[in-house]
Design a protein around this motif. Structure first.
Motif, mmCIF file in Angstrom:
data_model
loop_
_atom_site.group_PDB
_atom_site.id
_atom_site.type_symbol
_atom_site.label_atom_id
_atom_site.label_comp_id
_atom_site.label_asym_id
_atom_site.label_seq_id
_atom_site.Cartn_x
_atom_site.Cartn_y
_atom_site.Cartn_z
ATOM 1 N N LEU A 294 0.510 -1.015 0.612
ATOM 2 C CA LEU A 294 -0.638 -0.278 0.149
ATOM 3 C C LEU A 294 0.804 1.425 0.050
ATOM 4 O O LEU A 294 0.743 2.423 -0.781
ATOM 5 C CB LEU A 294 -1.062 -0.321 1.177
ATOM 6 N N ALA A 295 2.028 1.237 0.571
ATOM 7 C CA ALA A 295 2.874 2.127 0.947
ATOM 8 C C ALA A 295 3.460 3.015 -0.665
ATOM 9 O O ALA A 295 3.403 4.189 -1.121
ATOM 10 C CB ALA A 295 4.224 2.342 1.406
ATOM 11 N N VAL A 296 3.719 1.645 -1.700
ATOM 12 C CA VAL A 296 4.027 1.906 -3.162
ATOM 13 C C VAL A 296 3.181 2.844 -3.816
ATOM 14 O O VAL A 296 3.537 3.281 -4.889
ATOM 15 C CB VAL A 296 5.063 0.880 -4.017
ATOM 16 N N ASP A 297 1.902 3.231 -3.338
ATOM 17 C CA ASP A 297 0.845 3.561 -4.538
ATOM 18 C C ASP A 297 0.469 4.094 -3.023
ATOM 19 O O ASP A 297 -0.135 4.968 -4.345
ATOM 20 C CB ASP A 297 -0.065 1.928 -4.345
ATOM 21 N N HIS A 298 0.626 4.713 -2.495
ATOM 22 C CA HIS A 298 0.153 5.592 -1.727
ATOM 23 C C HIS A 298 0.466 6.949 -2.169
ATOM 24 O O HIS A 298 1.720 7.157 -3.343
ATOM 25 C CB HIS A 298 0.850 5.919 0.152
ATOM 26 N N ARG A 299 -0.384 8.032 -2.516
ATOM 27 C CA ARG A 299 -0.880 8.991 -3.148
ATOM 28 C C ARG A 299 0.713 10.456 -2.762
ATOM 29 O O ARG A 299 0.945 11.083 -3.957
ATOM 30 C CB ARG A 299 -2.055 10.070 -2.740
ATOM 31 N N ASP A 304 8.927 8.324 -3.451
ATOM 32 C CA ASP A 304 9.746 8.573 -2.636
ATOM 33 C C ASP A 304 9.944 7.464 -1.994
ATOM 34 O O ASP A 304 11.255 6.704 -2.220
ATOM 35 C CB ASP A 304 9.663 9.625 -1.307
ATOM 36 N N PHE A 305 8.777 6.525 -1.463
ATOM 37 C CA PHE A 305 9.605 4.982 -0.583
ATOM 38 C C PHE A 305 9.315 4.311 -1.934
ATOM 39 O O PHE A 305 10.505 3.315 -1.749
ATOM 40 C CB PHE A 305 7.930 4.825 0.014
ATOM 41 N N SER A 306 9.058 3.854 -3.086
ATOM 42 C CA SER A 306 9.344 3.299 -4.208
ATOM 43 C C SER A 306 10.976 3.259 -4.737
ATOM 44 O O SER A 306 11.684 2.926 -4.577
ATOM 45 C CB SER A 306 8.605 3.173 -5.555
ATOM 46 N N SER A 307 11.028 4.517 -4.365
ATOM 47 C CA SER A 307 12.875 4.775 -4.640
ATOM 48 C C SER A 307 13.522 4.287 -4.079
ATOM 49 O O SER A 307 14.485 3.236 -4.409
ATOM 50 C CB SER A 307 13.026 5.757 -5.465
ATOM 51 N N PHE A 312 17.011 0.413 -2.168
ATOM 52 C CA PHE A 312 17.404 -0.856 -0.385
ATOM 53 C C PHE A 312 17.296 -1.787 -1.498
ATOM 54 O O PHE A 312 18.605 -3.141 -0.384
ATOM 55 C CB PHE A 312 16.315 -0.837 -0.027
ATOM 56 N N VAL A 313 16.668 -2.461 -1.875
ATOM 57 C CA VAL A 313 17.284 -3.948 -2.332
ATOM 58 C C VAL A 313 17.934 -4.357 -3.112
ATOM 59 O O VAL A 313 19.641 -5.401 -2.672
ATOM 60 C CB VAL A 313 15.455 -4.088 -3.290
#
Ligand code: G1P
Length: 326
Positions: A294-299, A304-307, A312-313
């Protein structure tokens, strides 16, 4: 304003038509043992999923489907639920004084979601018993049950589809999802009439039998019951007669098994096979996955979280490669 105008304004916009689904029941009495010690003093339903407690997603789902009358079946140590959905005047005043409109709107939204009522279960006698505690509030109309551990993505309209099936076919409707056979022991499991896939895309089926948490070897299928139900009110009479089953608890699955085999008025069970996005927040690992998904799709946070997550990965992968190099 005349007194007649005042009276007219205080009436609800329209009264529900008998037989339509207007009420949602959310069982929320569980102790949350899988999350101890986080849930020692905080209800598991209040654990945040990104920036809202898990239970708010469920109430939002009910209201999106038009069910603004919500009954929560609670127990001890659940006062935080009532506080969360209530107005918080002091906080609103403080945010207003600061001119923090954004947070003010978020705080207000959580108390404007619908008419939320509470009843206590008293004793932990199982999901079937929790639903039975809603009998007086629900009365004689079909109603929805939403289990708080299951989050259905707001972009998928499962509950609306289930209500439409109830309207078209009567009886009760359950949500089903295909799971790996080795996981069926975690769920209610359904046998279905495969010839009854009559809705075009094969997602509506007639349920012929149900069993709670079977061993994979005895499972009638890999169709698991997920936590959304639209129930005929005759289920209350059945639940009142249902003896304790699996885990010595009164199981909703057992009462629905009786309805699946019944041709009496209100009987019959259909299943809607869900192929959308479901997040299980009742289990620690699945909870973490739900937060990330849900965080990666958060408006606001998603980009920022996705990048950060990608970086991190990558970092973890190159560290793993380095340590694997002889
Ligand atoms: C309950 C129901 C089970 C259903 C599951 C869905 O089990 O009893 O039939 O498959 O919810 O999440 P619980 O997870 O509360 O043990």
């Amino acid at each position: 304003m005349t007194s007649t105008q005042q009276l007219a304004q205080s009436k609800p916009a329209s009264l529900p038509v008998a037989g339509t689904v207007t009420k949602a029941v959310i069982p929320a009495a569980g102790m949350g043992t899988r999350f101890l010690p986080a849930t020692k003093a905080t209800p598991k339903e209040m654990l945040p999923v990104v920036d809202k407690p898990a239970i708010q997603y469920v109430v939002e789902e009910a209201t999106r489907a038009g069910l603004r009358d919500v009954l929560m079946v609670t127990g001890r140590n659940k006062a935080a639920l009532e506080d969360h959905f209530d107005r918080h005047w002091e906080l609103e005043k403080a945010l207003e004084a600061k001119g923090d409109e954004l947070r003010l709107a978020r705080v207000r939204k959580s108390s404007d979601l619908g008419n939320i009522h509470y009843v206590r279960q008293g004793e932990p006698l199982g999901l079937g018993h929790a639903v039975l505690c809603a009998a007086d509030h629900v009365g004689n109309n079909p109603f929805a049950v939403l289990l708080g551990d299951d989050l259905i993505d707001a972009r998928d309209h499962l509950l609306e589809a289930m209500i439409a099936v109830r309207t078209a076919k009567g009886g009760s409707v359950i949500a089903l999802m295909e799971v790996p056979l080795e996981s069926v022991h975690l769920y209610g499991c359904a046998s279905v009439d495969t010839d009854s896939r009559d809705d075009g895309d094969g997602s509506v089926v007639r349920v012929t039998g149900l069993v709670e948490k079977p061993d994979p070897a005895d499972a009638p299928s890999n169709l698991a019951v997920i936590g959304r139900y639209v129930l005929d009110p005759s289920i209350f009479e059945t639940l009142a007669k249902t003896p304790p089953g699996r885990g010595n608890e009164i199981q909703l699955t057992d009462a629905l098994q009786v309805h699946a085999a019944s041709s009496a008025p209100g009987g019959g069970v259909h299943g809607v096979i869900f192929r959308g996005r479901r997040y299980d927040t009742g289990d620690r690992l699945d909870y973490l996955k739900a937060v990330v998904r849900l965080a990666v799709d958060h408006r606001e946070l998603g980009s920022d979280f996705s990048s950060w997550l990608t970086g991190f990965v990558d970092e973890r992968n190159s560290a793993a490669l380095d340590s694997a190099t002889p």
